[in-house]
Scaffold this active site. Structure first.
Site, PDB file in Angstrom:
ATOM      1  N   SER A 164       0.848  -1.189   0.000  1.00  0.00           N
ATOM      2  CA  SER A 164       0.000   0.000   0.000  1.00  0.00           C
ATOM      3  C   SER A 164       0.882   1.237   0.000  1.00  0.00           C
ATOM      4  O   SER A 164       2.055   1.171   0.394  1.00  0.00           O
ATOM      5  CB  SER A 164      -0.910   0.013   1.234  1.00  0.00           C
ATOM      6  N   TYR A 176      -2.981  -2.049  10.132  1.00  0.00           N
ATOM      7  CA  TYR A 176      -2.918  -2.019   8.670  1.00  0.00           C
ATOM      8  C   TYR A 176      -1.576  -1.482   8.158  1.00  0.00           C
ATOM      9  O   TYR A 176      -0.920  -2.122   7.329  1.00  0.00           O
ATOM     10  CB  TYR A 176      -4.067  -1.181   8.108  1.00  0.00           C
TER      11      TYR A 176
END
Length: 317
Positions: A164, A176
């Protein structure tokens, strides 16, 4: 002087463009295993590669997700149920893949499965909250890769790991961002270790896109659950205003997420089918023009940008 530099730059861009247009041959004979195909990037990539004639082995978490995918694709595509947090499930899927590919090996492995919640300021979360996300987004992809790597080596194929933009620049609390940082590190070390076998490793770094991971209702519900069990002392330190503003800010960020998922799946497809895939693919204008440049700025500058609209805690300085 400047003319020569411009000419060299133009030649470099032209050479890079030419190399990236070259594709590998015999695509209909190549098997690609993709995790997280129930929805989002994985679902779209499975359909996209099936349309190109590759032999897609799609791993879904649920039978309903697998059935939806089978209805939208050709008979070449095969599905399997996989929970990337369960070693027995990974072992069973690995045995199934071996039976499918035989001696040809596995050309492509795409570690796409992931979750986004719980996401909240770190102090509101528990160890279990972090472990839940890390198991799916980091430990799962590592175990899947280790299980299938012998098959990828046999085919001298590709490993594509979905990280990401926030795997370079952490913008929120929870598991995350640490998981995506971990995916980056694992991919880097893996790439150097196995390139002698002819295997290439690529990292996909999407910005914000409208997938189930960024479902605002799900994130709001998760935040409310986290806030409800946050210790009273911590709640008083931050205050209800901070919580309300945090949710409002999350809504603004995610509501601006890009709708064109093909920007990501096209990068995945290129990593699997190009003779000279990139090491990293930054997908989306926010990744290219905000997160990536910001990650190279001095830390104090990046902190200033990321906290400029942040609400102050009730007991903050």
């Amino acid at each position: 002087m400047w003319l020569y530099l411009a000419a060299l730059l133009a030649l470099y861009i032209l050479r890079r463009w030419y190399r990236e247009q070259q594709t590998v041959g015999n695509l209909p004979d190549k098997y690609v295993f993709i995790t997280g195909c129930d929805s989002g990037f994985g679902h779209l990539l499975a359909k996209q590669l099936d349309g190109r004639g590759l032999r897609v082995l799609a791993a879904c978490l649920t039978e309903q997700g697998a059935e939806r995918l089978r209805q939208a694709t050709s008979g070449r595509l095969q599905t399997v149920i996989l929970d990337v947090t369960c070693s027995d499930s990974i072992a069973a899927a690995t045995a199934w893949v071996k039976g499918q590919v035989g001696d040809r090996g596995l050309w492509g492995l795409v570690n796409n499965a992931g979750i986004g919640v719980p996401t909240a300021p770190n102090e509101w979360l528990s160890k279990a909250d972090f472990v839940k996300v890390l198991d799916v987004n980091l430990i799962g992809p590592i175990e899947v890769t280790l299980s299938l790597l012998p098959l990828v080596r046999r085919a001298r194929g590709r490993v594509v790991n979905v990280a990401s933009a926030v795997g370079r620049l952490s913008v929120t609390g929870g598991g995350y961002c640490p998981a995506k940082y971990g995916v980056e590190a694992f991919s880097d070390s893996l790439r150097r270790e196995i390139r002698a076998f002819g295997v290439k490793v690529s990292i996909i770094e999407p910005g914000a896109f409208r997938t189930p991971i960024l479902d605002t209702q799900c994130i709001q519900k998760g935040l409310a659950q986290v806030w409800s069990r946050t210790p009273t002392e911590v709640k008083e330190a931050y205050g209800q205003h901070y919580f309300d503003y945090y949710i409002e800010n999350i809504q603004k960020i995610f509501s601006s997420a890009g709708p064109n998922l093909h920007l990501v799946t096209d990068a995945m497809e290129h990593a699997l089918t190009a003779q000279h895939p990139r090491t990293r693919y930054s997908c989306g204008w926010d990744a290219k023009l905000f997160y990536l440049p910001l990650s190279y700025l001095p830390t104090s500058w990046a902190d200033l940008v990321l906290t400029r609209n942040q609400s102050k805690p009730a007991q903050g300085v």
